[in-house]
Design an enzyme around this catalytic site. Structure first.
Site, mmCIF file in Angstrom:
data_model
loop_
_atom_site.group_PDB
_atom_site.id
_atom_site.type_symbol
_atom_site.label_atom_id
_atom_site.label_comp_id
_atom_site.label_asym_id
_atom_site.label_seq_id
_atom_site.Cartn_x
_atom_site.Cartn_y
_atom_site.Cartn_z
ATOM 1 N N CYS A 221 -18.600 -2.722 8.260
ATOM 2 C CA CYS A 221 -19.012 -2.038 9.502
ATOM 3 C C CYS A 221 -20.287 -2.580 10.154
ATOM 4 O O CYS A 221 -20.263 -2.928 11.334
ATOM 5 C CB CYS A 221 -19.152 -0.551 9.241
ATOM 6 S SG CYS A 221 -17.563 0.216 8.908
ATOM 7 N N LEU B 101 -34.378 2.774 4.042
ATOM 8 C CA LEU B 101 -35.607 1.969 4.102
ATOM 9 C C LEU B 101 -35.788 1.183 2.803
ATOM 10 O O LEU B 101 -36.903 0.827 2.452
ATOM 11 C CB LEU B 101 -36.820 2.882 4.334
ATOM 12 C CG LEU B 101 -36.974 3.437 5.752
ATOM 13 C CD1 LEU B 101 -38.222 4.307 5.848
ATOM 14 C CD2 LEU B 101 -37.038 2.321 6.800
ATOM 15 N N LYS C 89 0.830 -1.211 0.000
ATOM 16 C CA LYS C 89 0.000 0.000 0.000
ATOM 17 C C LYS C 89 0.861 1.257 0.000
ATOM 18 O O LYS C 89 0.614 2.202 -0.744
ATOM 19 C CB LYS C 89 -0.887 0.044 1.265
ATOM 20 C CG LYS C 89 -2.173 -0.725 1.130
ATOM 21 C CD LYS C 89 -3.085 -0.465 2.321
ATOM 22 C CE LYS C 89 -4.311 -1.362 2.198
ATOM 23 N NZ LYS C 89 -5.171 -1.315 3.353
HETATM 24 N N1 NAD Z 1 -14.613 1.444 6.162
HETATM 25 C C1 NAD Z 1 -15.552 2.236 6.621
HETATM 26 O O1 NAD Z 1 -16.485 2.611 5.912
HETATM 27 C C2 NAD Z 1 -15.506 2.720 8.035
HETATM 28 C C3 NAD Z 1 -16.334 3.769 8.434
HETATM 29 C C4 NAD Z 1 -16.268 4.211 9.748
HETATM 30 C C5 NAD Z 1 -15.420 3.592 10.649
HETATM 31 N N2 NAD Z 1 -14.642 2.555 10.245
HETATM 32 C C6 NAD Z 1 -13.739 1.948 11.218
HETATM 33 O O2 NAD Z 1 -12.421 2.450 10.980
HETATM 34 C C7 NAD Z 1 -11.445 1.428 11.221
HETATM 35 C C8 NAD Z 1 -10.614 1.205 9.971
HETATM 36 O O3 NAD Z 1 -11.464 0.730 8.950
HETATM 37 P P1 NAD Z 1 -10.961 0.598 7.443
HETATM 38 O O4 NAD Z 1 -12.139 0.178 6.637
HETATM 39 O O5 NAD Z 1 -10.201 1.817 7.076
HETATM 40 O O6 NAD Z 1 -9.937 -0.630 7.624
HETATM 41 P P2 NAD Z 1 -8.866 -1.188 6.588
HETATM 42 O O7 NAD Z 1 -8.723 -2.616 6.893
HETATM 43 O O8 NAD Z 1 -9.216 -0.730 5.212
HETATM 44 O O9 NAD Z 1 -7.514 -0.428 6.992
HETATM 45 C C9 NAD Z 1 -6.793 -0.720 8.155
HETATM 46 C C10 NAD Z 1 -5.311 -0.485 7.821
HETATM 47 O O10 NAD Z 1 -4.548 -0.581 9.034
HETATM 48 C C11 NAD Z 1 -3.303 -1.166 8.698
HETATM 49 N N3 NAD Z 1 -2.674 -1.675 9.924
HETATM 50 C C12 NAD Z 1 -2.946 -2.811 10.612
HETATM 51 N N4 NAD Z 1 -2.154 -2.916 11.701
HETATM 52 C C13 NAD Z 1 -1.356 -1.810 11.703
HETATM 53 C C14 NAD Z 1 -0.337 -1.347 12.575
HETATM 54 N N5 NAD Z 1 0.003 -2.011 13.680
HETATM 55 N N6 NAD Z 1 0.294 -0.192 12.265
HETATM 56 C C15 NAD Z 1 -0.039 0.503 11.156
HETATM 57 N N7 NAD Z 1 -1.014 0.109 10.297
HETATM 58 C C16 NAD Z 1 -1.662 -1.027 10.573
HETATM 59 C C17 NAD Z 1 -3.680 -2.249 7.699
HETATM 60 O O11 NAD Z 1 -2.565 -2.662 6.955
HETATM 61 C C18 NAD Z 1 -4.737 -1.524 6.868
HETATM 62 O O12 NAD Z 1 -4.173 -0.861 5.743
HETATM 63 C C19 NAD Z 1 -12.239 0.200 11.675
HETATM 64 O O13 NAD Z 1 -12.288 0.187 13.067
HETATM 65 C C20 NAD Z 1 -13.620 0.450 11.107
HETATM 66 O O14 NAD Z 1 -14.632 -0.168 11.852
HETATM 67 C C21 NAD Z 1 -14.653 2.121 8.963
#
Ligand code: NAD
Length: 455
Positions: free
Chosen positions: A284, A274, A35
């Protein structure tokens, strides 16, 4: 301000790029080398409309790294933790990514004040827990207790994949939870351009005319953490309510689209979320409702409404297979074409996508499954090549000789397909419209047998 964003997924990358666009100096850190290599070439590692454009506009203010050591933690004003929190088998969230990042941050703290922000969706109490992890990691590295050099805040994220840039630049609210008022002050300053909406909009994404300021909710840590779960649970319940009603409308000969329009015009109810269909998917709603149910158990209470929303949702995926069985009698040897594979349009994300469950069940019953999607096939081939689905870039190739077509994802291009031409390549003109999205009247006129959800 100087900001570090840990985790460059859908949330972290969008947050980092948007803050850089607003003029902050941002470092985005991820352990995924692929990435970061793509980002250093100026490319977006995920499909999200507007993201490549915003990366290009923000490039002078943003850096990407895989190294905590070179992320200059000790000069940051704010550090966001935006790593993944997927579900464990028992429904509770896997917090190992949060733990690893909090420890890596804690080891590198020094005496200057920084706000560490949980942007990941994390269970109630995680703010305190992250505070402890930071303290312990600091103590292990430095041999002394940190004194007042950091504060933990919760700043839940509400962006929707597919419109993540819009939602981040023009949010409906910003929620900040913290026990230490310094954290609230720092984050309020960080978000000032968003709160006041006084930044110049990118040309490709103008500010909505009616938006002049964004409300801010400041509260304690636990309330902020719960706001995120409660919001996702409520939206899930709305969708499942429509699906539960759809079961009844199809029995009594009513039309769920009319019924939901009829109730949605009541401003106390509202028309959004709805839409009956094959239910929610994505990273999520399933995960967060499971976490809420699991947290409530820890406190000795049950959440029957949230649990029911989950049950209704996962039942909808079976409805597709039941409908195909009822119509075709035998699935063995049949070809079923899936139009759309992503969990919703405008994303390439396949986490908890209904397509996966539907494909698995059809394959188990001996059907051949052909699938197409405008952007998600890269991830499908990468992560689900073992599934046994045949993936086709061209919809017409997936539809060839199909005994039934299932509309799984409401990509606009599927509505515009040459449906007369499609009919000539199908073995049987049966359409199961899992999103009530296609033109029912036109398809019926063309000689299709059209089955929608609850209509
Ligand atoms: N995707 C959504 O629409 C959304 C919306 C609101 C909230 N969230 C929340 O936000 C959080 C992230 O979601 P996402 O969809 O972006 O996840 P994702 O899996 O797309 O991204 C997470 C990233 O974190 C990286 N990562 C993992 N361990 C790591 C570490 N120790 N150090 C640095 N990087 C590390 C991974 O390589 C990955 O690129 C989750 O808790 C999710 O519930 C997501």
């Amino acid at each position: 301000m100087k900001v570090l964003v840990v985790g460059t997924g859908y949330v972290g990358l969008t947050t980092g790029v948007a803050l850089a666009y607003l003029g902050h100096r941002v470092v985005c850190l991820d352990v995924d080398e692929e990435k970061i290599a793509l980002l250093n070439e100026g490319k977006a590692p995920i499909y999200e409309p507007g993201l490549p454009e915003l990366i290009a506009l923000a490039k002078n203010n943003i850096q990407f790294t895989t190294s905590y050591d070179s992320s200059e933690i000790n000069t940051c004003d704010v550090i966001f933790i935006a790593v993944g929190t997927p579900s464990l088998p028992d429904g509770s969230p896997d917090l190992s990514q949060v733990k690893a990042s909090a420890e890596a941050i804690g080891e590198r703290l020094d005496d200057h004040f920084v706000v560490v922000v949980n942007k990941s969706t994390v269970p109630i109490g995680s703010g305190n827990w992250v505070g402890t992890l930071l303290r312990e990691a600091y103590r292990l590295r430095k041999g002394t207790k940190p004194i007042g050099n950091y504060a933990v805040a919760s700043n839940p994220e509400f962006l929707r994949q597919g419109s993540a840039i819009f939602d981040t630049l023009y949010p409906e609210r910003i929620v900040i939870g913290a026990e230490d008022t310094r954290a609230i002050d720092v984050l309020t300053n960080l978000y000032r351009p968003l709160l006041n909406q006084d930044f110049s909009s990118p040309a490709f994404l103008p500010r909505p005319e009616e938006l002049s300021a964004v409300p801010i909710v400041t509260c304690d840590l636990a309330s902020a953490e719960l706001i995120k779960y409660a919001a996702n649970a409520f939206l899930s319940i709305k969708i499942s309510f429509a699906n539960e009603m759809a079961r009844l409308t199809s029995k009594v000969g009513a039309d769920i689209v009319d019924v939901m329009q009829g109730i949605g015009l009541d401003s106390r109810i509202g028309p959004r979320f709805l839409q009956a269909g094959i239910g929610w998917g994505g990273s999520c709603f399933g995960k967060d409702t499971a976490a809420l149910v699991s947290t409530s158990k820890e406190y000795g209470i049950t959440m029957p409404i949230v649990q029911a929303a989950r049950d209704v949702n996962y039942h909808q995926r079976l409805w597709v297979v039941d409908t195909l069985l009822r119509e075709l009698k035998i699935l063995k040897g049949r070809t079923i074409a899936l139009l759309g594979f992503a969990f919703k349009p405008n994303t390439d994300d396949l986490r908890d996508a209904p397509s996966l469950d539907i494909a698995r069940q059809l394959l188990q019953k001996g059907a051949r499954v052909a699938a197409t999607d405008p952007v998600a096939l890269g991830n499908a081939r990468r992560f689900y090549s073992e599934l046994g689905v045949a993936y086709f870039d061209e919809p017409m190739d997936a539809l060839q000789d199909a005994d039934a077509v299932v509309l799984v994802t409401e990509w606009p291009e599927y509505r515009k397909l040459d449906w007369a031409g499609v009919k000539s390549v199908l073995a049987n003109p049966l359409i199961v419209d899992g999103r009530n999205f296609l033109d029912h009247d036109e398809l019926t006129r063309l000689g299709y047998r059209y089955i929608g959800v609850g209509r």
